[in-house]
Design a protein around this motif. Sequence first.
Motif, PDB file in Angstrom:
ATOM      1  N   ASP A   2       0.837  -1.202   0.000  1.00 43.07           N
ATOM      2  CA  ASP A   2       0.000   0.000   0.000  1.00 43.07           C
ATOM      3  C   ASP A   2       0.877   1.261   0.000  1.00 43.07           C
ATOM      4  O   ASP A   2       2.099   1.189   0.174  1.00 43.07           O
ATOM      5  N   LEU A   3       0.221   2.395  -0.204  1.00 42.36           N
ATOM      6  CA  LEU A   3       0.981   3.639  -0.377  1.00 42.36           C
ATOM      7  C   LEU A   3       1.813   4.001   0.860  1.00 42.36           C
ATOM      8  O   LEU A   3       2.967   4.433   0.736  1.00 42.36           O
ATOM      9  N   LYS A   4       1.216   3.770   2.047  1.00 45.23           N
ATOM     10  CA  LYS A   4       1.958   4.084   3.283  1.00 45.23           C
ATOM     11  C   LYS A   4       3.272   3.296   3.343  1.00 45.23           C
ATOM     12  O   LYS A   4       4.332   3.834   3.644  1.00 45.23           O
ATOM     13  N   SER A   5       3.185   2.009   3.019  1.00 47.28           N
ATOM     14  CA  SER A   5       4.388   1.164   3.062  1.00 47.28           C
ATOM     15  C   SER A   5       5.402   1.629   2.033  1.00 47.28           C
ATOM     16  O   SER A   5       6.611   1.605   2.276  1.00 47.28           O
ATOM     17  N   GLU A   6       4.892   2.059   0.864  1.00 49.78           N
ATOM     18  CA  GLU A   6       5.820   2.507  -0.191  1.00 49.78           C
ATOM     19  C   GLU A   6       6.530   3.793   0.228  1.00 49.78           C
ATOM     20  O   GLU A   6       7.727   3.960  -0.006  1.00 49.78           O
ATOM     21  N   ILE A   7       5.785   4.699   0.853  1.00 47.22           N
ATOM     22  CA  ILE A   7       6.412   5.943   1.321  1.00 47.22           C
ATOM     23  C   ILE A   7       7.488   5.604   2.345  1.00 47.22           C
ATOM     24  O   ILE A   7       8.612   6.110   2.289  1.00 47.22           O
ATOM     25  N   LEU A   8       7.133   4.693   3.261  1.00 40.94           N
ATOM     26  CA  LEU A   8       8.102   4.296   4.293  1.00 40.94           C
ATOM     27  C   LEU A   8       9.360   3.715   3.666  1.00 40.94           C
ATOM     28  O   LEU A   8      10.473   4.002   4.088  1.00 40.94           O
ATOM     29  N   ARG A   9       9.149   2.891   2.649  1.00 42.03           N
ATOM     30  CA  ARG A   9      10.305   2.246   2.001  1.00 42.03           C
ATOM     31  C   ARG A   9      11.232   3.305   1.394  1.00 42.03           C
ATOM     32  O   ARG A   9      12.450   3.275   1.598  1.00 42.03           O
ATOM     33  N   VAL A  10      10.641   4.292   0.730  1.00 44.78           N
ATOM     34  CA  VAL A  10      11.470   5.345   0.119  1.00 44.78           C
ATOM     35  C   VAL A  10      12.209   6.134   1.213  1.00 44.78           C
ATOM     36  O   VAL A  10      13.413   6.393   1.102  1.00 44.78           O
ATOM     37  N   LEU A  11      11.481   6.478   2.303  1.00 45.82           N
ATOM     38  CA  LEU A  11      12.129   7.248   3.374  1.00 45.82           C
ATOM     39  C   LEU A  11      13.246   6.433   4.032  1.00 45.82           C
ATOM     40  O   LEU A  11      14.317   6.960   4.331  1.00 45.82           O
ATOM     41  N   LYS A  12      12.995   5.138   4.232  1.00 50.67           N
ATOM     42  CA  LYS A  12      14.030   4.297   4.857  1.00 50.67           C
ATOM     43  C   LYS A  12      15.244   4.163   3.939  1.00 50.67           C
ATOM     44  O   LYS A  12      16.386   4.188   4.392  1.00 50.67           O
ATOM     45  N   ASP A  13      14.980   4.029   2.627  1.00 58.56           N
ATOM     46  CA  ASP A  13      16.080   3.853   1.664  1.00 58.56           C
ATOM     47  C   ASP A  13      16.950   5.110   1.547  1.00 58.56           C
ATOM     48  O   ASP A  13      18.085   5.046   1.092  1.00 58.56           O
ATOM     49  N   SER A  14      16.392   6.256   1.937  1.00 55.37           N
ATOM     50  CA  SER A  14      17.166   7.483   1.728  1.00 55.37           C
ATOM     51  C   SER A  14      18.059   7.794   2.939  1.00 55.37           C
ATOM     52  O   SER A  14      18.547   8.921   3.080  1.00 55.37           O
ATOM     53  N   SER A  15      18.253   6.811   3.760  1.00 56.77           N
ATOM     54  CA  SER A  15      19.156   6.838   4.922  1.00 56.77           C
ATOM     55  C   SER A  15      19.282   8.201   5.622  1.00 56.77           C
ATOM     56  O   SER A  15      20.349   8.825   5.647  1.00 56.77           O
ATOM     57  N   GLY A  16      18.153   8.621   6.174  1.00 55.56           N
ATOM     58  CA  GLY A  16      18.178   9.809   7.036  1.00 55.56           C
ATOM     59  C   GLY A  16      18.239  11.145   6.303  1.00 55.56           C
ATOM     60  O   GLY A  16      18.357  12.187   6.931  1.00 55.56           O
ATOM     61  N   GLU A  17      18.176  11.120   4.960  1.00 60.77           N
ATOM     62  CA  GLU A  17      18.177  12.389   4.198  1.00 60.77           C
ATOM     63  C   GLU A  17      16.729  12.816   3.951  1.00 60.77           C
ATOM     64  O   GLU A  17      15.822  11.993   3.964  1.00 60.77           O
ATOM     65  N   PHE A  18      16.541  14.111   3.671  1.00 58.34           N
ATOM     66  CA  PHE A  18      15.203  14.586   3.308  1.00 58.34           C
ATOM     67  C   PHE A  18      14.826  14.114   1.907  1.00 58.34           C
ATOM     68  O   PHE A  18      15.672  14.061   1.018  1.00 58.34           O
ATOM     69  N   VAL A  19      13.544  13.749   1.742  1.00 64.93           N
ATOM     70  CA  VAL A  19      13.029  13.420   0.414  1.00 64.93           C
ATOM     71  C   VAL A  19      11.881  14.391   0.152  1.00 64.93           C
ATOM     72  O   VAL A  19      10.977  14.520   0.996  1.00 64.93           O
ATOM     73  N   SER A  20      11.918  15.081  -0.971  1.00 66.70           N
ATOM     74  CA  SER A  20      10.890  16.103  -1.199  1.00 66.70           C
ATOM     75  C   SER A  20       9.550  15.465  -1.558  1.00 66.70           C
ATOM     76  O   SER A  20       9.491  14.342  -2.067  1.00 66.70           O
ATOM     77  N   GLY A  21       8.482  16.222  -1.267  1.00 68.54           N
ATOM     78  CA  GLY A  21       7.139  15.769  -1.612  1.00 68.54           C
ATOM     79  C   GLY A  21       7.031  15.518  -3.107  1.00 68.54           C
ATOM     80  O   GLY A  21       6.386  14.565  -3.550  1.00 68.54           O
ATOM     81  N   GLN A  22       7.695  16.385  -3.881  1.00 71.76           N
ATOM     82  CA  GLN A  22       7.694  16.260  -5.340  1.00 71.76           C
ATOM     83  C   GLN A  22       8.294  14.912  -5.780  1.00 71.76           C
ATOM     84  O   GLN A  22       7.717  14.179  -6.575  1.00 71.76           O
ATOM     85  N   GLU A  23       9.449  14.595  -5.173  1.00 68.37           N
ATOM     86  CA  GLU A  23      10.138  13.350  -5.531  1.00 68.37           C
ATOM     87  C   GLU A  23       9.288  12.126  -5.170  1.00 68.37           C
ATOM     88  O   GLU A  23       9.145  11.197  -5.966  1.00 68.37           O
ATOM     89  N   LEU A  24       8.692  12.186  -3.969  1.00 66.36           N
ATOM     90  CA  LEU A  24       7.833  11.069  -3.551  1.00 66.36           C
ATOM     91  C   LEU A  24       6.653  10.926  -4.498  1.00 66.36           C
ATOM     92  O   LEU A  24       6.301   9.820  -4.910  1.00 66.36           O
ATOM     93  N   SER A  25       6.056  12.050  -4.852  1.00 66.30           N
ATOM     94  CA  SER A  25       4.863  11.985  -5.698  1.00 66.30           C
ATOM     95  C   SER A  25       5.214  11.457  -7.091  1.00 66.30           C
ATOM     96  O   SER A  25       4.470  10.670  -7.663  1.00 66.30           O
TER      97      SER A  25
END
Length: 329
Positions: A2-25
């Motif tokens: 689901d989308l929540k899990s996918e967002i989490l995966r991207v945030l976890k993969d970016s090892s503590g860096e900021f990920v922009s809303g644009q990039e996630l979308s």
Amino acid sequence: MDLKSEILRVLKDSSGEFVSGQELSEKLGVSRTSIWKHINQLKEEGYGIESISRKGYKLKSAPDKLNSEEIGPFLSTERIGRQIIYLESVDSTNEEIKRRAYKSEEGLLVISEEQIVGKGRLGRSWNSKKGRGIYMSMLLKPDINPQDAPKITQIAAAAVVKGLKEAGVDAKIKWPNDIILNQKKVAGILTEMTGELMKVEYITLGIGINVNSEVEDFPEDIAQKASSLKIEEKRHFERKKIVSGIVNNFEKLYTDFLEKGSISVSVEICKANSILLGKEIRVISRKGEALRKAVDINEDGELVVEDEAGNRETVFSGEVSVRGIHGYI
Ligand code: BTN
């Protein structure tokens, strides 16, 4: 996913860096508003997410939840725990496995935050306070005879003790299925077999661990005998690491059993960590009580006891319970 899990995966993969809303979308193919809504839901679930306008989102902490997103990264298994059902509440995780057994594959793991009627061995109940412990069950479909089902308990006991050692806890096994720390029970194993006289259909392996329970979580009558990792070690434990440690160890030992047809590796672990071997114990069976010395655990995982005259006999897990002569152990 689901989308929540996918967002989490991207945030976890970016090892503590900021990920922009644009990039996630863009990555996930949904609107920025939708990302924002789901981030808020994650925050409500206990994820520490920092949001800064123009920079985006950064994952700072994750809750000690026992779902596949949180446990998955620590699992090194091929079949056990590849499918995880994570529940807020259930009657008993063993019962949930049985409801799903015929339509599920071996390795299904059911974990619940609480159990309403948690079951112990010999018709007892298992205290399953919300969020304080680990209440989990595995679905196993080994091609073995029903009389070999108790071997699964020995494999599980070895896996629990190894997993706890990796978490820095030096627990012991009181044959066949109690895990003991400082003379008190902190975990138990309930293996249930479903099948016919000659054939195992499936096995439900239930493991319950008192992890962060407090003294007041135990009813008076069991407080003498039971405790938790937190009470004994005086620190808080991350449950997801303990779950994954046990499941990883279990798969190795279980695979070894299926390949060799022998539980010798698990038995060695059980013997090395046994609290009974070398002690005088009371064997309680339907025939009555007898004082014996616990001398060995044989290659089938059965306890070998000796009477005063030196005669040896084996004790099967199904037919007796064992009590120490000095108190509980
Ligand atoms: C015992 O020591 O008597 C066995 C306790 C087993 C408890 C676990 S908790 C998860 C699984 N679901 C249950 O209802 N029981 C087992």
